[in-house]
Design a protein around this motif. Structure first.
Motif: not given
Length: 247
Positions: A119-120, A215-216, A219, A222-223, A226, A247
Motif C-alpha cells: 500500500r505504501h 511522506e510515503q 505512512k 505509521e501503519e 500501529d 506526523v
C-alpha cells in the motif's frame, strides 16, 4: 544519527498518545508475557522482563496488568501463546525495514504485513535481506538544552558509552546493550533528562528521503507500528525535520 534521533523522538510523542488509548498496553503485555515465559518471573534474574516492566511503568500501565501478564507467561494464568519472528523488506527508494513480530497466527500476520508494504510503495523481502544493516545498541537522546556537551561526553564515555554525536537539537548516545542501564543510571544521578532511552537496532547508514517518498515512508512506518502484532520497526531513512513534524 540524525535520521534515527528524529524518528525516535517522534515515536516517543506518539507513544504518549497511544498509551492514552491503551494500544501500547497490548504490545507491552505481549513482551512481558513472552519474557516471563522464556526467562522466569523474577525481574532481577531476567533482564528482558525487567526492561519490559520498566517500559510498562513508564507508560503508566496498572500494576495488576503487569502482574497478570507475568503470570500468563509462567503459566499461572491461562493465556494466548505468542510466537516471535522477524520480517524484512524495503520502503520507498530502497529504504531497509526490519520488523520484530509477536503473533498467535503467523500466516495471518505475514499476509497483513505484506499488504501494508504494498500500500505504501514498498515490498517484503527474504529473511536476511536487510537485517545485516542493523546492530543492536542501547540508544539515548538528550536535548542540547538539558546538558553541557563536554560534561555529558565525559560522563557517558567514562561510564562505557561507545559514542556520542550531536546535531542542532540533540546529543545521541550509543552503548553496548550490556552497558545501557549503567549509563542511564549515571545520567539520572546527575539529573540529566533523557528524551529517548531504549534498546534499539541502529542502521549502519541512512537513505535521505524528501517530498512524496518521505511522506510515503512515514505512512508505511505509521501503519506498521500501529499493527497489533508488530513490536518494533526499524528503518534507515533520514527525513527533513519539517516533514517529520507533520506526523
Amino acid at each position: 544519527m540524525s535520521g534515527h534521533s528524529k524518528w525516535a523522538t517522534t515515536k516517543r510523542k506518539k507513544a504518549a498518545i497511544d498509551s492514552k488509548r491503551g494500544k501500547i498496553f497490548t504490545k507491552i503485555t505481549k513482551e512481558i508475557t513472552v519474557a516471563a515465559k522464556i526467562g522466569g518471573s523474577d525481574p532481577d534474574g531476567n533482564a528482558r522482563l525487567r526492561t519490559a516492566i520498566l517500559k510498562a511503568k513508564e507508560a503508566n500501565m496498572p500494576a495488576d496488568n503487569i502482574k497478570k501478564a507475568v503470570m500468563k507467561g509462567t503459566g499461572e494464568l491461562p493465556g494466548v501463546t505468542y510466537e516471535e519472528t522477524t520480517y524484512e523488506g524495503y520502503g520507498p527508494n530502497g529504504v531497509a525495514v526490519f520488523i520484530e513480530i509477536m503473533t498467535d497466527n503467523k500466516n495471518r500476520t505475514v499476509a497483513e504485513i505484506r499488504k501494508i508494504f504494498t500500500r505504501h510503495g514498498g515490498n517484503m523481502g527474504e529473511a536476511g535481506c536487510v537485517s545485516w544493516m542493523f546492530h543492536k545498541k542501547g540508544y539515548i537522546v538528550v536535548e542540547r538544552s538539558k546538558a553541557d556537551e563536554d560534561r555529558l561526553m565525559s560522563l557517558v564515555l567514562d561510564a562505557g558509552a561507545e559514542d556520542m554525536k550531536s546535531d542542532n537539537n540533540n546529543f545521541d548516545i550509543t552503548t553496548a546493550p550490556k552497558d545501557f542501564e549503567k549509563i542511564k543510571e549515571v545520567l539520572k544521578q546527575n539529573n540529566i533528562e533523557m528524551t529517548v532511552s531504549e534498546i534499539t537496532m541502529v542502521p549502519q547508514s541512512y537513505i535521505k528521503l524528501d517530498g512524496k517518498e518521505a511522506e510515503q515512508m512515514l505512512k508505511l512506518m505509521e501503519e506498521l507500528e500501529d499493527h497489533d502484532d508488530v513490536q518494533n520497526v526499524y528503518a534507515n531513512f533520514d527525513i527533513p525535520e519539517e516533514i517529520m513534524a507533520k506526523v
